[in-house]
Design a protein around this motif. Structure first.
Motif, PDB file in Angstrom:
ATOM      1  N   ARG A  62      -0.145  17.844  -0.978  1.00  0.00           N
ATOM      2  CA  ARG A  62       0.534  16.720  -0.329  1.00  0.00           C
ATOM      3  C   ARG A  62       0.044  16.482   1.098  1.00  0.00           C
ATOM      4  O   ARG A  62       0.711  15.841   1.906  1.00  0.00           O
ATOM      5  N   PHE A  63      -1.141  16.995   1.436  1.00  0.00           N
ATOM      6  CA  PHE A  63      -1.741  16.683   2.722  1.00  0.00           C
ATOM      7  C   PHE A  63      -2.512  15.374   2.603  1.00  0.00           C
ATOM      8  O   PHE A  63      -3.273  15.187   1.639  1.00  0.00           O
ATOM      9  N   PRO A  64      -2.342  14.462   3.566  1.00  0.00           N
ATOM     10  CA  PRO A  64      -3.082  13.198   3.484  1.00  0.00           C
ATOM     11  C   PRO A  64      -4.592  13.409   3.628  1.00  0.00           C
ATOM     12  O   PRO A  64      -5.043  14.082   4.552  1.00  0.00           O
ATOM     13  N   ILE A  65      -5.336  12.875   2.684  1.00  0.00           N
ATOM     14  CA  ILE A  65      -6.790  12.862   2.789  1.00  0.00           C
ATOM     15  C   ILE A  65      -7.222  11.678   3.629  1.00  0.00           C
ATOM     16  O   ILE A  65      -8.082  11.769   4.501  1.00  0.00           O
ATOM     17  N   THR A  66      -6.626  10.548   3.371  1.00  0.00           N
ATOM     18  CA  THR A  66      -6.937   9.335   4.119  1.00  0.00           C
ATOM     19  C   THR A  66      -5.745   8.406   4.025  1.00  0.00           C
ATOM     20  O   THR A  66      -4.907   8.539   3.117  1.00  0.00           O
ATOM     21  N   ILE A  67      -5.628   7.478   4.981  1.00  0.00           N
ATOM     22  CA  ILE A  67      -4.528   6.537   4.978  1.00  0.00           C
ATOM     23  C   ILE A  67      -5.073   5.135   5.198  1.00  0.00           C
ATOM     24  O   ILE A  67      -6.230   4.950   5.570  1.00  0.00           O
ATOM     25  N   GLY A  68      -4.236   4.160   4.952  1.00  0.00           N
ATOM     26  CA  GLY A  68      -4.618   2.771   5.181  1.00  0.00           C
ATOM     27  C   GLY A  68      -3.381   1.907   5.216  1.00  0.00           C
ATOM     28  O   GLY A  68      -2.250   2.386   5.041  1.00  0.00           O
ATOM     29  N   LYS A  69      -3.580   0.616   5.424  1.00  0.00           N
ATOM     30  CA  LYS A  69      -2.445  -0.289   5.550  1.00  0.00           C
ATOM     31  C   LYS A  69      -2.843  -1.675   5.075  1.00  0.00           C
ATOM     32  O   LYS A  69      -3.849  -2.223   5.512  1.00  0.00           O
ATOM     33  N   LEU A  70      -2.059  -2.218   4.147  1.00  0.00           N
ATOM     34  CA  LEU A  70      -2.190  -3.622   3.773  1.00  0.00           C
ATOM     35  C   LEU A  70      -1.271  -4.446   4.661  1.00  0.00           C
ATOM     36  O   LEU A  70      -0.145  -4.040   4.939  1.00  0.00           O
ATOM     37  N   THR A  71      -1.752  -5.576   5.127  1.00  0.00           N
ATOM     38  CA  THR A  71      -0.945  -6.499   5.917  1.00  0.00           C
ATOM     39  C   THR A  71      -1.223  -7.924   5.427  1.00  0.00           C
ATOM     40  O   THR A  71      -2.137  -8.136   4.622  1.00  0.00           O
ATOM     41  N   PRO A  72      -0.467  -8.903   5.897  1.00  0.00           N
ATOM     42  CA  PRO A  72      -0.779 -10.283   5.524  1.00  0.00           C
ATOM     43  C   PRO A  72      -2.174 -10.721   5.947  1.00  0.00           C
ATOM     44  O   PRO A  72      -2.684 -11.722   5.454  1.00  0.00           O
ATOM     45  N   TYR A  73      -2.807  -9.951   6.856  1.00  0.00           N
ATOM     46  CA  TYR A  73      -4.141 -10.310   7.341  1.00  0.00           C
ATOM     47  C   TYR A  73      -5.224  -9.400   6.774  1.00  0.00           C
ATOM     48  O   TYR A  73      -6.397  -9.687   6.898  1.00  0.00           O
ATOM     49  N   ASN A  74      -4.822  -8.291   6.193  1.00  0.00           N
ATOM     50  CA  ASN A  74      -5.770  -7.341   5.602  1.00  0.00           C
ATOM     51  C   ASN A  74      -5.223  -6.961   4.228  1.00  0.00           C
ATOM     52  O   ASN A  74      -4.438  -6.025   4.098  1.00  0.00           O
ATOM     53  N   LYS A  75      -5.629  -7.691   3.211  1.00  0.00           N
ATOM     54  CA  LYS A  75      -4.973  -7.618   1.902  1.00  0.00           C
ATOM     55  C   LYS A  75      -5.699  -6.737   0.905  1.00  0.00           C
ATOM     56  O   LYS A  75      -5.351  -6.744  -0.272  1.00  0.00           O
TER      57      LYS A  75
END
Length: 557
Positions: A62-75
């Protein structure tokens, strides 16, 4: 109208799989089979009041390997296994929706990747047929060796200044040095790649987070394998090449950087509160198109418009000449479509003067196989007109260089120190008179800093500024010097808080309540020096925050 939804594609041939819907759960977890080496996450439909979708790719522990984020500008987000060294078996994708009406949200969804079966599957070859084909291919390869040449290159995680094909920051040399040099921040077998944060205050040393080791044995740790544990950290991961930009008396913004194994930080933006020296992950605080993670960029605050201007930098083989603006009053990013010409630059200097950005020097890319070049040009960006232009400058200007520093003194002069242009490191000084737009070489007295680049600098008063640390072509440095513009003299400052060798770090001067930022009732603020991050050229990167009272620094002279 099409409803909002978040979809995932697992593997090259996998079909889109709906993970979140408009009226369903706000959180979902997907166990990814070992056979899947690519993941694509995207949204479809109107976002409405929704703010973002946070995504984590976690390992079996359960350690994060990588993260990211979807937004209305980055879908759309994508990951490939070869980019993440800790991506092995047992990977889980967890996504969480923020914003909108979550009162009727269903419990977390636990999903499995849908199996994909191609319509036409060729029957496996019999051993005899397989051996026959191998023999035929071997014969063909022997006949055609001279016909095919490999010309492609693997994409590098980052090519630092003047790299010309190096996978680490290339090594320059100081005048008079031998040819043997070490790579900047090149990993060493058995060395720990990350110095993690303790997330507490070291009262004796004036440090928040773990102070870098000095001659102690380095051991491998769990954190060395997972340098991007954003979900678990309460302070930034270890890094170099970032920017730390003060925006008021109590707040500074950290942007970008690169950490262990030349991996770009997956927690690229943090907010520092100097009242209690606490950090807050800030990537999700701001709306709009967020700048791509990078190093060697600049972040410059305009106190009149309350905006941060992020310019340039590099990532892998990509070089930037874009301008991103963060409005610190509305917490919204915007990207400028500027007129005029400015080359992609990294490791340049950027100074704010009367609302305009003065960009000097830096590294720019050249077509292969030529090495990257250094600039000696001055470019000015006018935010009011969104235009770049080159002013007419007279006098004796600095030679081409990168990794130098530039300090604005008395809102009239810019003092430029050091830097390098492979294979030469510099310790010379130039002054730009902003009224006359005239450069002049500064003749100094006293013990000057040795030649260096990627050092830190900060203005201490109307007549003094600090130079600390840096890289001399062989080693990271841990010394500090103060320059007095009234006497044009250097003085070495010996303080234990500034003795750790580091380069690519950030130094800023801010008003704080006390040495550690706690305001005592009835006492006025004092000016404090804050030092964050950097690396030691031994494969170690730092996440510590060191504080030094500027008056203590001046008293030590």
């Amino acid at each position: 109208m099409e409803e909002f939804g978040v979809f995932g594609v697992f593997g090259i041939n996998g079909p889109p799989q709906k993970l979140l819907s408009a009226d369903g759960s706000c959180r979902a977890s997907v166990a990814i089979p070992a056979s899947v080496h690519q993941v694509v996450l995207f949204s479809s439909g109107p976002w409405g009041e929704r703010i973002c979708v946070n995504a984590e790719l976690n390992d079996a522990d359960r350690f994060p390997i990588t993260i990211g984020k979807l937004t209305p500008y980055n879908k759309c987000l994508s990951w490939e296994q070869w980019e993440e060294e800790t991506w092995t078996n047992g990977v889980t994708l967890t996504i969480t929706l923020e914003g909108g009406d979550l009162s009727k949200a269903e419990p977390e969804r636990i999903l499995a990747v849908k199996e994909y079966t191609p319509k036409d599957i060729a029957a496996p070859l019999a051993p005899r047929e397989l051996n026959k084909r191998k023999r035929e291919r071997t014969s063909e390869d022997a006949d055609g060796d001279s016909k095919v040449a490999k010309t492609g290159e693997e994409e590098e995680e980052n090519t630092c200044p003047n790299g010309a094909g190096e996978k680490t920051t290339p090594v320059g040399k100081v005048k008079g040095q031998g040819k043997s040099s070490k790579r900047l921040f090149g990993g060493r077998p058995g060395a720990s790649n990350v110095n993690g944060a303790d997330n507490g205050a070291d009262e004796a040393g004036g440090a928040v987070g773990r102070t870098p080791p000095q001659g102690t044995a380095r051991t491998k740790s769990r954190q060395a394998k997972t340098p991007t544990q954003t979900a678990l950290l309460i302070s930034p991961s270890a890094r170099w090449g970032q920017t730390l930009c003060p925006i008021d008396a109590q707040t500074a913004i950290l942007i970008g950087g690169q950490g262990a194994r030349m991996q770009f930080c997956k927690d690229p933006m943090w907010k520092l509160c100097t009242e209690d020296m606490s950090w807050m992950a800030a990537e999700t605080l701001a709306e709009g198109p967020t700048p791509e993670t990078r190093i060697g960029h600049t972040a410059t605050f305009d106190p009149d418009s309350k905006r941060i201007f992020v310019f340039g930098g590099s990532k892998n083989r990509k070089w930037f000449n874009d301008v991103h603006i963060l409005d610190t009053q509305t917490w919204r990013w915007s990207m400028v479509e500027a007129q005029g010409k400015v080359p992609p630059l990294a490791y340049h200097s950027c100074s704010m003067f009367r609302g305009e950005l003065f960009v000097l020097g830096g590294v720019f890319p050249r077509p292969n196989p030529e090495p990257d070049g250094c600039s000696d040009s001055l470019y000015i960006f006018d935010p009011q007109l969104s235009i770049w232009y080159q002013p007419i400058v007279t006098g004796d200007k600095p030679s081409p260089r990168s990794g130098h520093s530039a300090c604005v003194i008395q809102q009239r002069y810019i003092y430029v120190f050091g830097g390098w242009d492979t294979p030469v490191c510099y310790n010379d000084m130039y002054m730009l008179d902003l009224g006359l737009m005239e450069f002049s070489a500064v003749k100094t007295t006293g013990k000057a800093p040795s030649p260096r680049s990627w050092h830190g600098s900060a203005v201490l008063s109307d007549t003094k500024f600090l130079i600390h640390g840096g890289y001399n072509g062989n080693n990271a440095l841990g010394d500090a010097f103060i320059f007095d513009i009234e006497t044009n003299s250097w003085t070495e400052a010996a303080l234990p808080q500034l003795s750790v060798p580091r380069a690519g770090h950030s130094i800023i001067a801010m008003e704080t309540g006390s040495l550690h930022g706690f305001q005592e009732e009835g006492k006025s603020c004092r000016k404090t020096l804050l030092v964050f991050g950097g690396g030691d050229n031994e494969g170690n990167f730092y996440s510590d925050l060191t504080t030094v009272a500027i008056q203590e620094l001046l008293d030590a002279l």
